[in-house]
Design a protein around this motif. Sequence first.
Motif, PDB file in Angstrom:
ATOM      1  N   GLU A   6       1.775  16.586   6.423  1.00  0.00           N
ATOM      2  CA  GLU A   6       1.789  15.515   7.171  1.00  0.00           C
ATOM      3  C   GLU A   6       2.882  15.474   8.219  1.00  0.00           C
ATOM      4  N   VAL A   7       2.611  15.631   9.636  1.00  0.00           N
ATOM      5  CA  VAL A   7       3.613  15.621  10.525  1.00  0.00           C
ATOM      6  C   VAL A   7       3.660  14.467  11.706  1.00  0.00           C
ATOM      7  N   HIS A   8       4.532  14.364  12.453  1.00  0.00           N
ATOM      8  CA  HIS A   8       4.760  13.531  13.682  1.00  0.00           C
ATOM      9  C   HIS A   8       4.731  14.594  14.883  1.00  0.00           C
ATOM     10  N   VAL A   9       3.718  14.527  15.701  1.00  0.00           N
ATOM     11  CA  VAL A   9       3.914  15.552  16.861  1.00  0.00           C
ATOM     12  C   VAL A   9       4.705  15.051  17.920  1.00  0.00           C
ATOM     13  N   LEU A  10       5.738  16.034  18.016  1.00  0.00           N
ATOM     14  CA  LEU A  10       6.633  15.522  19.418  1.00  0.00           C
ATOM     15  C   LEU A  10       6.389  16.267  20.557  1.00  0.00           C
ATOM     16  N   CYS A  11       5.655  17.151  20.835  1.00  0.00           N
ATOM     17  CA  CYS A  11       5.132  17.902  21.973  1.00  0.00           C
ATOM     18  C   CYS A  11       3.734  18.740  21.782  1.00  0.00           C
ATOM     19  N   SER A  12       2.722  18.283  22.619  1.00  0.00           N
ATOM     20  CA  SER A  12       1.503  18.949  22.657  1.00  0.00           C
ATOM     21  C   SER A  12       1.382  20.322  22.417  1.00  0.00           C
ATOM     22  N   VAL A  13       0.724  20.984  21.586  1.00  0.00           N
ATOM     23  CA  VAL A  13       0.640  22.560  21.384  1.00  0.00           C
ATOM     24  C   VAL A  13      -0.718  23.062  20.869  1.00  0.00           C
ATOM     25  N   PRO A  14      -1.117  23.810  21.151  1.00  0.00           N
ATOM     26  CA  PRO A  14      -2.431  24.556  20.652  1.00  0.00           C
ATOM     27  C   PRO A  14      -1.981  25.056  19.134  1.00  0.00           C
ATOM     28  N   LEU A  15      -2.889  24.888  18.275  1.00  0.00           N
ATOM     29  CA  LEU A  15      -2.552  25.369  16.813  1.00  0.00           C
ATOM     30  C   LEU A  15      -3.644  26.066  16.180  1.00  0.00           C
ATOM     31  N   SER A  16      -3.542  27.101  15.398  1.00  0.00           N
ATOM     32  CA  SER A  16      -4.591  27.754  14.857  1.00  0.00           C
ATOM     33  C   SER A  16      -4.259  27.521  13.327  1.00  0.00           C
ATOM     34  N   ASP A  17      -5.137  26.643  12.465  1.00  0.00           N
ATOM     35  CA  ASP A  17      -4.962  26.702  11.264  1.00  0.00           C
ATOM     36  C   ASP A  17      -5.497  27.962  10.432  1.00  0.00           C
ATOM     37  N   GLY A  19      -6.124  31.131  11.923  1.00  0.00           N
ATOM     38  CA  GLY A  19      -5.962  32.075  12.662  1.00  0.00           C
ATOM     39  C   GLY A  19      -7.169  32.569  13.559  1.00  0.00           C
ATOM     40  N   ILE A  20      -8.140  31.991  13.673  1.00  0.00           N
ATOM     41  CA  ILE A  20      -9.166  32.009  14.393  1.00  0.00           C
ATOM     42  C   ILE A  20      -9.555  30.672  15.400  1.00  0.00           C
ATOM     43  N   GLN A  21      -9.572  29.790  15.076  1.00  0.00           N
ATOM     44  CA  GLN A  21     -10.049  28.644  15.937  1.00  0.00           C
ATOM     45  C   GLN A  21      -8.752  27.733  16.469  1.00  0.00           C
ATOM     46  N   LEU A  22      -8.794  27.401  17.649  1.00  0.00           N
ATOM     47  CA  LEU A  22      -7.747  26.735  18.028  1.00  0.00           C
ATOM     48  C   LEU A  22      -7.888  25.282  18.222  1.00  0.00           C
ATOM     49  N   ARG A  23      -6.952  24.345  17.917  1.00  0.00           N
ATOM     50  CA  ARG A  23      -7.123  22.958  17.990  1.00  0.00           C
ATOM     51  C   ARG A  23      -5.742  22.626  18.580  1.00  0.00           C
ATOM     52  N   LYS A  24      -5.701  21.275  19.222  1.00  0.00           N
ATOM     53  CA  LYS A  24      -4.804  20.758  19.860  1.00  0.00           C
ATOM     54  C   LYS A  24      -3.794  19.812  19.055  1.00  0.00           C
ATOM     55  N   LEU A  25      -2.350  19.887  18.823  1.00  0.00           N
ATOM     56  CA  LEU A  25      -1.714  19.084  18.185  1.00  0.00           C
ATOM     57  C   LEU A  25      -1.373  18.073  19.471  1.00  0.00           C
ATOM     58  N   VAL A  26      -1.472  16.638  19.501  1.00  0.00           N
ATOM     59  CA  VAL A  26      -1.140  15.985  20.553  1.00  0.00           C
ATOM     60  C   VAL A  26      -0.218  14.957  20.497  1.00  0.00           C
ATOM     61  N   LYS A  27       0.806  15.308  21.468  1.00  0.00           N
ATOM     62  CA  LYS A  27       2.123  14.298  21.356  1.00  0.00           C
ATOM     63  C   LYS A  27       1.975  12.943  21.205  1.00  0.00           C
ATOM     64  N   GLY A  28       2.909  12.521  20.271  1.00  0.00           N
ATOM     65  CA  GLY A  28       2.783  10.970  19.962  1.00  0.00           C
ATOM     66  C   GLY A  28       1.752  10.651  18.785  1.00  0.00           C
ATOM     67  N   ALA A  35       1.212  23.943   5.600  1.00  0.00           N
ATOM     68  CA  ALA A  35       2.631  23.846   5.254  1.00  0.00           C
ATOM     69  C   ALA A  35       3.539  25.239   5.659  1.00  0.00           C
ATOM     70  N   HIS A  36       2.878  26.241   5.523  1.00  0.00           N
ATOM     71  CA  HIS A  36       3.607  27.654   5.786  1.00  0.00           C
ATOM     72  C   HIS A  36       4.033  27.609   7.467  1.00  0.00           C
ATOM     73  N   LEU A  37       3.524  26.701   8.102  1.00  0.00           N
ATOM     74  CA  LEU A  37       3.901  26.761   9.485  1.00  0.00           C
ATOM     75  C   LEU A  37       4.807  25.676  10.140  1.00  0.00           C
ATOM     76  N   PHE A  38       5.110  24.644   9.099  1.00  0.00           N
ATOM     77  CA  PHE A  38       5.860  23.674   9.498  1.00  0.00           C
ATOM     78  C   PHE A  38       7.226  23.992   9.712  1.00  0.00           C
ATOM     79  N   ALA A  39       7.986  25.080   9.086  1.00  0.00           N
ATOM     80  CA  ALA A  39       9.282  25.266   9.645  1.00  0.00           C
ATOM     81  C   ALA A  39       9.484  25.760  11.001  1.00  0.00           C
ATOM     82  N   GLY A  40       8.685  26.626  11.359  1.00  0.00           N
ATOM     83  CA  GLY A  40       8.745  27.349  12.695  1.00  0.00           C
ATOM     84  C   GLY A  40       8.292  26.094  13.684  1.00  0.00           C
ATOM     85  N   LEU A  41       7.357  25.141  13.337  1.00  0.00           N
ATOM     86  CA  LEU A  41       6.990  24.246  14.501  1.00  0.00           C
ATOM     87  C   LEU A  41       7.983  23.372  14.669  1.00  0.00           C
TER      88      LEU A  41
END
Length: 74
Positions: A6-17, A19-28, A35-41
Amino acid sequence: MTEMKEVHVLCSVPLSDDGIQLRKLVKGTSDEVPAHLFAGLAAAGFVCEPDQAPILSGAAEPEAKPSRRTRKEK
């Protein structure tokens, strides 16, 4: 299944859970990311831990500045 974090989104960005389909993380908003993407994000400033989210709602209104007008003395 991939472990999610679980995260709080600081900046909107597309994300692929997957590796194929994109979804958008929405700011605020709160969301979940793999979990393996958290550190980089987090290092890129896109997300943070929910308990480290900036508090934006309920912020105090700035105090009004006193008027510079003065009464005319007679």
